[in-house]
Design a protein around this motif. Structure first.
Motif, PDB file in Angstrom:
ATOM      1  N   LEU A 164      89.748  90.925   5.610  1.00 43.37           N
ATOM      2  CA  LEU A 164      89.150  91.277   4.661  1.00 43.37           C
ATOM      3  C   LEU A 164      87.631  91.825   4.521  1.00 43.37           C
ATOM      4  O   LEU A 164      86.894  92.379   3.924  1.00 43.37           O
ATOM      5  N   TYR A 165      87.488  91.425   5.855  1.00 41.44           N
ATOM      6  CA  TYR A 165      85.595  91.766   6.016  1.00 41.44           C
ATOM      7  C   TYR A 165      85.534  93.236   6.236  1.00 41.44           C
ATOM      8  O   TYR A 165      84.897  94.215   6.737  1.00 41.44           O
ATOM      9  N   ALA A 166      87.038  93.664   6.809  1.00 36.09           N
ATOM     10  CA  ALA A 166      87.093  95.380   7.470  1.00 36.09           C
ATOM     11  C   ALA A 166      86.919  96.202   6.390  1.00 36.09           C
ATOM     12  O   ALA A 166      86.549  97.468   6.661  1.00 36.09           O
ATOM     13  N   PHE A 167      87.173  95.530   5.614  1.00 33.51           N
ATOM     14  CA  PHE A 167      87.215  96.588   4.036  1.00 33.51           C
ATOM     15  C   PHE A 167      86.057  95.506   2.702  1.00 33.51           C
ATOM     16  O   PHE A 167      84.856  96.641   2.542  1.00 33.51           O
ATOM     17  N   LEU A 168      85.829  94.329   3.060  1.00 29.12           N
ATOM     18  CA  LEU A 168      84.246  94.218   2.184  1.00 29.12           C
ATOM     19  C   LEU A 168      82.924  94.154   2.586  1.00 29.12           C
ATOM     20  O   LEU A 168      81.784  93.949   2.062  1.00 29.12           O
ATOM     21  N   GLY A 169      83.024  94.459   4.557  1.00 27.16           N
ATOM     22  CA  GLY A 169      82.164  95.067   5.068  1.00 27.16           C
ATOM     23  C   GLY A 169      82.340  96.345   5.099  1.00 27.16           C
ATOM     24  O   GLY A 169      81.028  97.064   5.807  1.00 27.16           O
ATOM     25  N   ASP A 170      82.896  97.327   4.739  1.00 22.48           N
ATOM     26  CA  ASP A 170      82.800  98.481   4.607  1.00 22.48           C
ATOM     27  C   ASP A 170      81.571  99.499   3.450  1.00 22.48           C
ATOM     28  O   ASP A 170      82.137  99.251   2.768  1.00 22.48           O
ATOM     29  N   ARG A 171      81.068  99.656   4.448  1.00 23.56           N
ATOM     30  CA  ARG A 171      79.895  99.225   3.276  1.00 23.56           C
ATOM     31  C   ARG A 171      79.689 100.812   2.472  1.00 23.56           C
ATOM     32  O   ARG A 171      79.691 101.468   1.904  1.00 23.56           O
ATOM     33  N   ASP A 172      80.746 101.561   3.163  1.00 23.70           N
ATOM     34  CA  ASP A 172      81.378 103.367   2.186  1.00 23.70           C
ATOM     35  C   ASP A 172      82.169 103.174   1.210  1.00 23.70           C
ATOM     36  O   ASP A 172      82.461 103.155  -0.119  1.00 23.70           O
ATOM     37  N   CYS A 188      78.678  94.459  -1.004  1.00 20.81           N
ATOM     38  CA  CYS A 188      78.770  94.893   0.670  1.00 20.81           C
ATOM     39  C   CYS A 188      78.719  93.330   1.917  1.00 20.81           C
ATOM     40  O   CYS A 188      77.278  93.330   1.334  1.00 20.81           O
ATOM     41  N   ASP A 189      79.654  93.079   1.817  1.00 20.80           N
ATOM     42  CA  ASP A 189      79.127  91.890   2.952  1.00 20.80           C
ATOM     43  C   ASP A 189      78.476  92.656   3.962  1.00 20.80           C
ATOM     44  O   ASP A 189      79.177  93.589   4.890  1.00 20.80           O
ATOM     45  N   GLU A 190      77.281  92.117   4.329  1.00 24.25           N
ATOM     46  CA  GLU A 190      76.683  92.501   5.194  1.00 24.25           C
ATOM     47  C   GLU A 190      76.837  91.657   6.631  1.00 24.25           C
ATOM     48  O   GLU A 190      76.475  92.667   8.450  1.00 24.25           O
ATOM     49  N   ARG A 200      82.859  85.365   5.497  1.00 23.63           N
ATOM     50  CA  ARG A 200      83.155  84.120   5.825  1.00 23.63           C
ATOM     51  C   ARG A 200      82.774  83.725   4.311  1.00 23.63           C
ATOM     52  O   ARG A 200      83.305  82.230   3.413  1.00 23.63           O
ATOM     53  N   LYS A 201      81.026  83.380   3.952  1.00 26.07           N
ATOM     54  CA  LYS A 201      80.705  82.134   2.924  1.00 26.07           C
ATOM     55  C   LYS A 201      81.188  82.745   1.716  1.00 26.07           C
ATOM     56  O   LYS A 201      81.684  81.666   0.688  1.00 26.07           O
ATOM     57  N   ARG A 202      81.308  83.806   1.377  1.00 21.92           N
ATOM     58  CA  ARG A 202      81.946  84.239  -0.431  1.00 21.92           C
ATOM     59  C   ARG A 202      82.985  83.971  -0.250  1.00 21.92           C
ATOM     60  O   ARG A 202      83.758  83.573  -1.229  1.00 21.92           O
TER      61      ARG A 202
END
Length: 179
Positions: A34-42, A49-51, A57-59
């Motif tokens: 999930l973080y692979a795209f939820l953390g991708d600023r673009d 965007c998860d920083e 993980r928290k979200r």
């Protein structure tokens, strides 16, 4: 004889399949994908965007707590053919920006944009909301420059409800149930 553990019953009722998607509650093991795209600023330029991995993980975990409370929360979205995680979304009450009531949201990996999977996910979420919840009205938000999301919401029957300046988002509403 009870066949479902009451502590995990919410997981059983929150697994769905569509023609191309498998939707389920999140597990800890899902968070890196999930973080692979939820953390991708673009990829998330029009939304949250998860920083950091910890923020993602928290979200995800807070939303899973809300699933137990509300009976709904964003699903992990997998392709049925491969099992690959390609999205996160569905119905939720936003614990980080409360006050808007139940919402519809969808966050997809860029590799699947333009394939109609957002519509498939959103349609499943609306069907779930109508058939398995007491939600009568939904809200959704779209950045003014996100024409694909705006088109999707309007195509699903949402109506424009104005611009929310502090969010820099257009708000949309949908009457899910009448009566």
């Amino acid at each position: 004889m009870q066949t479902t553990n009451p502590r995990t019953a919410h997981l059983q009722t929150n697994r769905l399949q569509t023609d191309r998607l498998h939707l389920s509650a999140a597990r800890l093991a899902d968070i890196p994908d999930l973080y692979a795209f939820l953390g991708d600023r673009d990829a998330m330029r029009f939304t949250q965007c998860d920083e950091s991995f910890a923020a993602c993980r928290k979200r995800v975990l807070v939303h899973e707590w809300f699933r137990r409370r509300d009976g709904f929360a964003p699903w992990v979205v997998r392709l049925r053919t491969s099992g690959d995680i390609i999205g996160w979304g569905g119905l939720y009450t936003d614990p980080f920006d409360p006050g808007w009531g139940p919402e519809l949201g969808y966050y997809l990996a860029p590799k699947v944009w333009g394939q109609g999977l957002g519509r498939e996910l959103a349609t499943a979420a609306l069907d779930y909301g109508r058939g398995r919840t007491s939600i009568s009205c939904l809200t959704a938000f779209a950045h003014p420059q996100n024409s694909a999301s705006r088109k999707l919401l309007l195509g699903l029957g949402f109506e424009a409800a104005g611009f929310v300046k502090e969010m820099n988002r257009d708000r949309f509403t949908l009457l899910l149930k009448t009566g």
